[in-house]
Design a protein around this motif. Structure first.
Motif, PDB file in Angstrom:
ATOM      1  N   ALA A  84       0.857  -1.294   0.002  1.00  0.00           N
ATOM      2  CA  ALA A  84      -0.238  -0.078   0.032  1.00  0.00           C
ATOM      3  C   ALA A  84       0.834   1.380   0.004  1.00  0.00           C
ATOM      4  N   ILE A  85       1.823   1.259   0.940  1.00  0.00           N
ATOM      5  CA  ILE A  85       2.727   2.420   1.001  1.00  0.00           C
ATOM      6  C   ILE A  85       3.616   2.759  -0.229  1.00  0.00           C
ATOM      7  N   ALA A  86       3.873   1.515  -1.026  1.00  0.00           N
ATOM      8  CA  ALA A  86       4.438   1.638  -2.374  1.00  0.00           C
ATOM      9  C   ALA A  86       3.731   2.429  -3.225  1.00  0.00           C
ATOM     10  N   TYR A  87       2.425   1.736  -3.435  1.00  0.00           N
ATOM     11  CA  TYR A  87       1.617   2.282  -4.403  1.00  0.00           C
ATOM     12  C   TYR A  87       1.415   3.640  -4.124  1.00  0.00           C
ATOM     13  N   ILE A  88       1.103   4.038  -2.897  1.00  0.00           N
ATOM     14  CA  ILE A  88       0.421   5.389  -2.770  1.00  0.00           C
ATOM     15  C   ILE A  88       1.777   6.209  -3.099  1.00  0.00           C
ATOM     16  N   GLN A  89       2.994   5.942  -2.741  1.00  0.00           N
ATOM     17  CA  GLN A  89       4.189   6.482  -3.237  1.00  0.00           C
ATOM     18  C   GLN A  89       4.084   6.928  -4.537  1.00  0.00           C
ATOM     19  N   ARG A  90       3.870   5.825  -5.363  1.00  0.00           N
ATOM     20  CA  ARG A  90       3.880   6.256  -6.871  1.00  0.00           C
ATOM     21  C   ARG A  90       2.685   6.717  -7.250  1.00  0.00           C
ATOM     22  N   TYR A  91       1.416   6.724  -6.988  1.00  0.00           N
ATOM     23  CA  TYR A  91       0.283   7.339  -7.466  1.00  0.00           C
ATOM     24  C   TYR A  91      -0.403   8.366  -6.669  1.00  0.00           C
ATOM     25  N   GLY A  92      -0.082   8.272  -5.601  1.00  0.00           N
ATOM     26  CA  GLY A  92      -0.871   9.453  -4.786  1.00  0.00           C
ATOM     27  C   GLY A  92      -0.467  10.814  -4.762  1.00  0.00           C
ATOM     28  N   SER A  93      -1.272  11.732  -4.334  1.00  0.00           N
ATOM     29  CA  SER A  93      -0.927  13.404  -4.673  1.00  0.00           C
ATOM     30  C   SER A  93      -0.432  13.936  -3.216  1.00  0.00           C
ATOM     31  N   HIS A  94       0.159  13.246  -2.172  1.00  0.00           N
ATOM     32  CA  HIS A  94       0.440  13.956  -0.945  1.00  0.00           C
ATOM     33  C   HIS A  94      -0.548  14.512  -0.329  1.00  0.00           C
ATOM     34  N   HIS A  95      -1.982  14.252  -0.391  1.00  0.00           N
ATOM     35  CA  HIS A  95      -3.078  14.942   0.187  1.00  0.00           C
ATOM     36  C   HIS A  95      -3.595  14.234   1.527  1.00  0.00           C
TER      37      HIS A  95
END
Lengths: 430, 430
Positions: free
Chosen positions: A342-353
């Motif tokens: 999950a962390i790796a996915y969010i690092q790649r696709y998230g927007s830091h919100h």
């Protein structure tokens, strides 16, 4: 509200006008920085009263804007943002009253310490200066942003979308009336008095030191333009590509209630969840009930292979669905390999919100909260709490996704800077 | 230290090199952000030891830089900044040890509160990311800035002046050795491995999101260029046009000792006083002793009519002397009309850095501290206290004169951002 829309003859005149506005705002900022809390609160009370008293004028001006926009054939979502109602005007006045009630950040001593030589050092909040707020069709931003800047002792230059020009002008009349009644300079809250779009470019240039920071309030294209062109600091309010990760250790009922709320409470806000991540270890038990709940609630689900398998209504996700901000009743859903996945996915696709983990496993939760690099990280709570009011800030000018100065909900405190006040008894440096 | 100076063939290769550097720094920043304090401190201890052990290599590399600079005929002030001695190398190692000893800012909970719905919200310090430090001839900045960024969990890309390239490379070898010994990624502290000046422009572009903030350390022309060109946030370190205002209520002995220290302790530091303002009401009694004291101490005084009258050695000030940063044994001196006159003068000519009032009158002092819009304002203390060490920060990367994010002495804490960690028990938003 029948004054003609101000026409500005050419860019040279516009530049001169904007430079003048900024100079007046700067002078007002100096007065405001030293204004006592009571005086600012008197202005806020008078503004709230003026908005209530002049609701008919505001609504009439708004009706003209709406008629013009309709004639131009704009979308219904746009119309909804543009249109004011009595309830929305009341909401604006209530918002002003709320800001009046929050603590005044200016002058607060946030730290204080004594040095071995006997000097004491205080870190004290001071206003930032002149804030430029560039927004789009929602006229209520004029009131919300104007009064929050005022509370923090800043002058503000407001530039609304040209479609809402008449509405903003009517609201601005109320803001100015309140300033006047409290004996504060009217230039403390300035509305750019022209629809000429070149005014935005001039604001982004910083007007030769006339504007200290730009706050863009609006969609992706506005924010991108501001970030690309601004020659002064920007409180970046980028998209909210927010995730809810459901760990294998999660209580399924809690997960369902959080996912449903995070996605569906309001789909158009920046704190809405856009992607559901489910721990592969719990996919067999959790994925189906979560996805079916969303589908049954009217949410379109775009899934990976695992999510597609649990319900025929799930549409296949394409590459574009990962990292997409729908702002609608649509969600992307997929399995990931535990909290690390999950962390790796969010690092790649998230927007830091804003991102949330649902888990009973405290270690997994701690890891998620530490390692996900977002302004707001939550454990067992909905992403829709990403809101200054919900944080207890009373009001916000937006949610900043950058890491400089402001991050997360930007309330009155984050619209300030600080100075060091040093008290000595004759100390010199050896 | 006999490796050839790396030559980069054309701008395309340089851009590719810099993009690579930034990508590696970004990956290192992620590791560093999660590194426990002990691991970072192990690296700092190893760096200090490496600097001490490799002092001969550092001094030899520096001798080559100095020889080249001499041959190019540079000024003695420049040579002084460039030249390392055993004492300066020891000072660098001591500085690293000091940074090791200061509290680790990362992970500190600066605020924590509970919401009525039971959620708790914590505001926690996190690193900023990748910091670009652009400096000039002082090679010790490589060590000072490198380790302060490391302490705060940031990766750093260092770009020193091309004149100090060999010295910086020798120092950087020690930094990398320390990182390696502590098991931290070497790219956490990167030195741009070329003297090509185009590297600076690439850093200012932000390298497509590869650099989060630029810290310029150097003279006015460097800082101005950085401020004009940077497409990422800058911790502006502008000039220190600092004032000492001597009020009519001042104790004259205290005023003399503060003015002498503020101007003459070290004239080349940014906290040095550049202008003496004397209350007109005390001019008859205070101006002469203050001016004569400065002249007798070897300071040139450039005065207004009143100051010229008290001693024949005072030179007439021209318009350019007001607001000038001499960084030398020269001071501008004039009378002003009380504390209000001092505040208005500083508003016009100051640089928002550091200003001091000497006064026994608490009301005048309070007014000065409130109304002078500078990062540091002092009452009855010398402006030379404008220093992170003197503030108790252990170390600083410089004195910021902007109001965004960092202001005043920028220590490890100001090299961090924050995030909100929210702990719930299943809360959803109504």
């Amino acid at each position: 509200m029948t004054a003609p829309l101000k026409a500005i003859d050419g860019n040279a005149d516009l530049a001169a006008l904007m430079t003048d506005l900024a100079a007046n705002a700067r002078a007002a900022a100096r007065v405001l920085a030293l204004a006592p809390p009571e005086q600012k609160n008197r202005a806020l009370a008078a503004i709230a009263a003026a908005i209530r008293a002049h609701a008919p004028a505001i609504l009439a001006a708004n009706a003209e804007d709406v008629a013009e926009a309709r004639a131009a054939g704009i979308t219904s979502a746009f119309l909804d943002r543009l249109t004011l109602t009595q309830a929305r005007v009341d909401g604006m006045a209530d918002g002003v009253a709320t800001v009046r009630g929050i603590p005044d950040p200016v002058g607060a001593i946030t730290e204080s310490w004594q040095r071995p030589n006997g000097m004491t050092i205080e870190r004290v909040r001071v206003p930032l200066g002149v804030i430029g707020v560039i927004f789009e069709s929602r006229p209520n931003v004029a009131a919300d942003a104007g009064v929050l800047c005022l509370k923090a002792g800043n002058a503000v230059i407001l530039r609304g979308g040209s479609d809402s020009f008449r509405s903003c002008r009517a609201i601005h009349d109320c803001l100015v009336q309140g300033l006047r009644e409290a004996g504060l300079p009217e230039a403390a809250i300035t509305l750019v008095p022209t629809r000429d779009r070149a005014a935005v470019g001039l604001m982004l240039s910083g007007l030769n030191g006339g504007i200290d920071v730009i706050v863009p309030r609006g969609g992706k294209s506005l924010v991108s333009r501001v970030e690309a062109e601004a020659r002064v600091p920007v409180f970046a309010h980028l998209e909210g590509v927010n995730h809810v990760y459901v760990d294998a250790s999660a209580n399924l009922d809690m997960a369902k209630s959080i996912v449903l709320n995070a996605k569906m409470r309001r789909t158009g806000v920046c704190g809405a969840a856009e992607t559901l991540l489910v721990d592969r270890a719990a996919a067999a038990t959790s994925l189906k009930p979560l996805v079916e709940m969303l589908l049954d609630a009217g949410c379109e689900v775009r899934g990976d292979a695992a999510a597609q398998k649990v319900d025929a209504r799930v549409k296949p996700a394409t590459d574009e669905d990962w990292g997409k901000e729908y702002l609608d009743a649509v969600i992307a859903a997929r399995v990931v390999d535990g909290v690390d996945g999950a962390i790796a996915y969010i690092q790649r696709y998230g927007s830091h919100h804003t991102d949330s983990i649902v888990a009973d496993d405290a270690t997994a939760a701690e890891k998620f909260l530490s390692e996900v690099d977002s302004a707001i990280v939550l454990h067992n709570a909905s992403t829709q709490f990403a809101d200054g009011g919900e944080f207890g800030f009373g009001a916000e000018i937006g949610i900043a996704t950058g890491k400089f100065h402001a991050r997360g909900p930007v309330g009155a405190e984050q619209l300030t800077s600080f100075k060091y006040r040093v008290h000595g008894t004759g100390q010199t440096r050896p």
